[in-house]
Design a protein around this motif. Structure first.
Motif, PDB file in Angstrom:
ATOM      1  N   ILE A  24       0.822  -1.314   0.281  1.00 21.25           N
ATOM      2  CA  ILE A  24      -0.191  -0.458  -0.060  1.00 21.25           C
ATOM      3  C   ILE A  24       0.808   1.192  -0.229  1.00 21.25           C
ATOM      4  CG2 ILE A  24      -1.984   1.024   1.242  1.00 21.25           C
ATOM      5  CD1 ILE A  24      -2.984  -1.150   2.259  1.00 21.25           C
ATOM      6  N   GLY A  25       2.220   1.116   1.067  1.00 19.38           N
ATOM      7  CA  GLY A  25       3.434   2.294   0.463  1.00 19.38           C
ATOM      8  C   GLY A  25       4.171   3.028  -1.120  1.00 19.38           C
ATOM      9  N   LEU A  26       4.043   1.506  -1.397  1.00 21.14           N
ATOM     10  CA  LEU A  26       4.401   1.544  -2.534  1.00 21.14           C
ATOM     11  C   LEU A  26       3.426   2.398  -3.151  1.00 21.14           C
ATOM     12  CD1 LEU A  26       6.675   1.948  -3.853  1.00 21.14           C
ATOM     13  CD2 LEU A  26       6.294  -0.527  -4.701  1.00 21.14           C
ATOM     14  N   ALA A  27       2.454   1.809  -3.428  1.00 26.86           N
ATOM     15  CA  ALA A  27       1.141   2.351  -4.303  1.00 26.86           C
ATOM     16  C   ALA A  27       1.026   4.264  -4.147  1.00 26.86           C
ATOM     17  CB  ALA A  27      -0.010   1.638  -4.130  1.00 26.86           C
ATOM     18  N   ILE A  28       0.815   4.091  -2.413  1.00 29.83           N
ATOM     19  CA  ILE A  28       0.613   5.753  -2.736  1.00 29.83           C
ATOM     20  C   ILE A  28       1.970   6.683  -3.292  1.00 29.83           C
ATOM     21  CG2 ILE A  28       0.290   7.293   0.259  1.00 29.83           C
ATOM     22  CD1 ILE A  28      -0.706   5.116   0.719  1.00 29.83           C
ATOM     23  N   ALA A  29       3.030   6.284  -2.214  1.00 31.19           N
ATOM     24  CA  ALA A  29       4.171   7.091  -2.939  1.00 31.19           C
ATOM     25  C   ALA A  29       3.800   7.476  -4.518  1.00 31.19           C
ATOM     26  CB  ALA A  29       5.078   6.469  -2.840  1.00 31.19           C
ATOM     27  N   PRO A 232      -4.003  -2.250  -3.623  1.00 28.24           N
ATOM     28  CA  PRO A 232      -3.394  -1.247  -2.823  1.00 28.24           C
ATOM     29  C   PRO A 232      -3.522  -0.247  -3.840  1.00 28.24           C
ATOM     30  CG  PRO A 232      -2.117  -3.402  -3.207  1.00 28.24           C
ATOM     31  CD  PRO A 232      -2.956  -4.317  -4.573  1.00 28.24           C
ATOM     32  N   GLU A 233      -3.367  -0.539  -5.002  1.00 26.70           N
ATOM     33  CA  GLU A 233      -3.716   0.977  -5.780  1.00 26.70           C
ATOM     34  C   GLU A 233      -5.091   1.744  -5.137  1.00 26.70           C
ATOM     35  OE1 GLU A 233      -1.023  -1.431  -7.956  1.00 26.70           O
ATOM     36  OE2 GLU A 233      -3.072  -1.998  -7.107  1.00 26.70           O
ATOM     37  N   GLU A 234      -6.481   0.558  -4.738  1.00 30.80           N
ATOM     38  CA  GLU A 234      -7.619   0.790  -4.796  1.00 30.80           C
ATOM     39  C   GLU A 234      -7.865   2.263  -3.018  1.00 30.80           C
ATOM     40  OE1 GLU A 234     -10.328  -1.517  -6.354  1.00 30.80           O
ATOM     41  OE2 GLU A 234      -9.325  -2.811  -4.642  1.00 30.80           O
ATOM     42  N   VAL A 235      -6.937   1.500  -2.521  1.00 30.10           N
ATOM     43  CA  VAL A 235      -6.507   1.886  -0.722  1.00 30.10           C
ATOM     44  C   VAL A 235      -5.474   3.650  -1.408  1.00 30.10           C
ATOM     45  CG1 VAL A 235      -5.271   2.079   1.579  1.00 30.10           C
ATOM     46  CG2 VAL A 235      -6.440   0.271  -0.150  1.00 30.10           C
ATOM     47  N   GLN A 253     -12.395  12.159   9.010  1.00 31.67           N
ATOM     48  CA  GLN A 253     -13.114  10.992   8.606  1.00 31.67           C
ATOM     49  C   GLN A 253     -12.206   9.862   8.484  1.00 31.67           C
ATOM     50  OE1 GLN A 253     -16.708  11.497   8.043  1.00 31.67           O
ATOM     51  NE2 GLN A 253     -15.908  13.300   8.524  1.00 31.67           N
ATOM     52  N   SER A 254     -13.091   8.342   9.082  1.00 28.91           N
ATOM     53  CA  SER A 254     -12.208   7.201   8.409  1.00 28.91           C
ATOM     54  C   SER A 254     -13.422   6.585   7.714  1.00 28.91           C
ATOM     55  CB  SER A 254     -12.666   5.764   9.777  1.00 28.91           C
ATOM     56  OG  SER A 254     -12.162   7.200  11.035  1.00 28.91           O
ATOM     57  N   VAL A 255     -12.579   5.912   6.354  1.00 32.70           N
ATOM     58  CA  VAL A 255     -12.918   5.892   5.315  1.00 32.70           C
ATOM     59  C   VAL A 255     -12.583   4.369   4.616  1.00 32.70           C
ATOM     60  CG1 VAL A 255     -12.898   6.454   2.390  1.00 32.70           C
ATOM     61  CG2 VAL A 255     -12.512   8.155   3.782  1.00 32.70           C
ATOM     62  N   ALA A 256     -13.503   3.704   4.748  1.00 32.55           N
ATOM     63  CA  ALA A 256     -13.798   2.480   4.155  1.00 32.55           C
ATOM     64  C   ALA A 256     -13.432   2.047   2.777  1.00 32.55           C
ATOM     65  CB  ALA A 256     -15.036   1.894   5.253  1.00 32.55           C
ATOM     66  N   VAL A 257     -12.043   0.869   2.614  1.00 35.73           N
ATOM     67  CA  VAL A 257     -11.804   1.107   1.863  1.00 35.73           C
ATOM     68  C   VAL A 257     -12.045  -0.575   1.321  1.00 35.73           C
ATOM     69  CG1 VAL A 257     -10.474   0.963  -0.579  1.00 35.73           C
ATOM     70  CG2 VAL A 257     -10.635   2.762   0.932  1.00 35.73           C
ATOM     71  N   ALA A 258     -13.022  -1.424   0.889  1.00 36.07           N
ATOM     72  CA  ALA A 258     -13.825  -2.460   1.424  1.00 36.07           C
ATOM     73  C   ALA A 258     -14.658  -3.299   1.029  1.00 36.07           C
ATOM     74  CB  ALA A 258     -13.987  -2.899   3.378  1.00 36.07           C
ATOM     75  N   GLY A 259     -15.012  -2.894  -0.482  1.00 34.63           N
ATOM     76  CA  GLY A 259     -16.032  -3.314  -0.732  1.00 34.63           C
ATOM     77  C   GLY A 259     -17.614  -3.197  -0.338  1.00 34.63           C
TER      78      GLY A 259
END
Length: 263
Positions: A24-29, A232-235, A253-259
């Motif tokens: 996830i961190g790499l995708a965020i970067a 990871p790209e979706e997060v 806010q706490s945004v759920a990325v969980a379908g």
């Protein structure tokens, strides 16, 4: 007020992403670089970070630094070095995390403390380092990568759930403190995502239950109403959105990325 959009929406902004060497961190970067930000990725494994930085280099200005987010002195030294070399940190993504499972009666004090130190105290230490500069500048984005485990309970991960619930509480409290000062504080809460942590969980389930890894993966995917693991790209896309200038009304806010797993 003009709202910047497009591929250079974060031009001139400097972001630091903890746990930025993989997953996830790499995708965020990558997502932040694509929007024009310069990025520093941080983590414990310098070899992994160096490889990740080389991979990200074509997308923009990227550097890396070794850090142990659970160690306050390590965090202070690393952030001071980053600011000296690359300037104020405008965007902080607290992504570094660790998950270990155990039945509650087998959760020892060491495991309990480790989950708190990495997942909760790490977020605290890093945020303390960047907040003064953000407040002075009158602009900042702090995004904490929590988990659906911060929004609901899961069996056999009491320590991890407690730590991630703490991250949500910290997010909400700090968001109120800085609400009128140009700084926003939010969290994203991924469900089971295609990362090393989930791959380790799958292997652990297979080893302890005798199921195949494919069966274990399907069991985790079934928690998501979309019947799949999150990418990871979706997060990263959710994190990027919270960092954009046009998302300034998003705070606490706490945004759920969980379908749809958590509503």
């Amino acid at each position: 007020m003009e709202i910047k959009t497009g591929p250079a929406a974060l031009a001139g902004r400097h972001a630091l992403v903890t746990g930025g060497g993989r997953g996830i961190g790499l995708a965020i970067a990558a997502a932040l670089l694509e929007q024009g930000a310069s990025v520093t990725i941080a983590g414990r494994d310098k070899a992994v970070l160096q490889q990740a930085a080389a991979q990200l280099q074509p997308k923009g200005s990227v550097d890396f630094i070794g850090i142990d987010v659970a160690d306050a002195e390590s965090v202070q030294a690393a952030f001071a070095q980053v600011v000296q070399q690359r300037g104020r940190i405008d965007i902080l993504v607290n992504n570094a995390g660790q998950a270990q499972s155990a039945p509650f009666h087998k959760t020892g004090a060491q495991l309990w403390q480790q989950m708190l130190d990495v997942n909760l105290s790490g977020t605290f230490h890093c945020t303390q380092q960047v907040l003064p500069g953000m407040l002075q500048a009158g602009w900042g984005r702090i995004v904490n990568v929590a988990s659906t485990a911060g929004l609901t309970g899961y069996a056999y991960v009491a320590a991890y759930c407690a730590a991630k619930h703490g991250v949500i509480g910290l997010t909400r409290a700090l968001a109120l403190e800085v609400a009128s000062k140009g700084v926003t504080v939010n969290a994203v809460c991924p469900g089971y995502t295609e990362t090393d942590i989930v791959r380790d969980a799958i292997a652990n389930i297979a080893a302890k239950t005798g199921r195949s890894e494919e069966q274990a993966k399907a069991e985790l995917a079934a928690v998501n109403p979309q019947k799949r693991l999150v990418r990871p790209e979706e997060v990263a896309n959710a994190v990027l959105w919270l960092c954009l200038p046009g998302s300034s009304a998003m705070n606490g806010q706490s945004v759920a990325v969980a379908g749809g797993e958590v509503m």
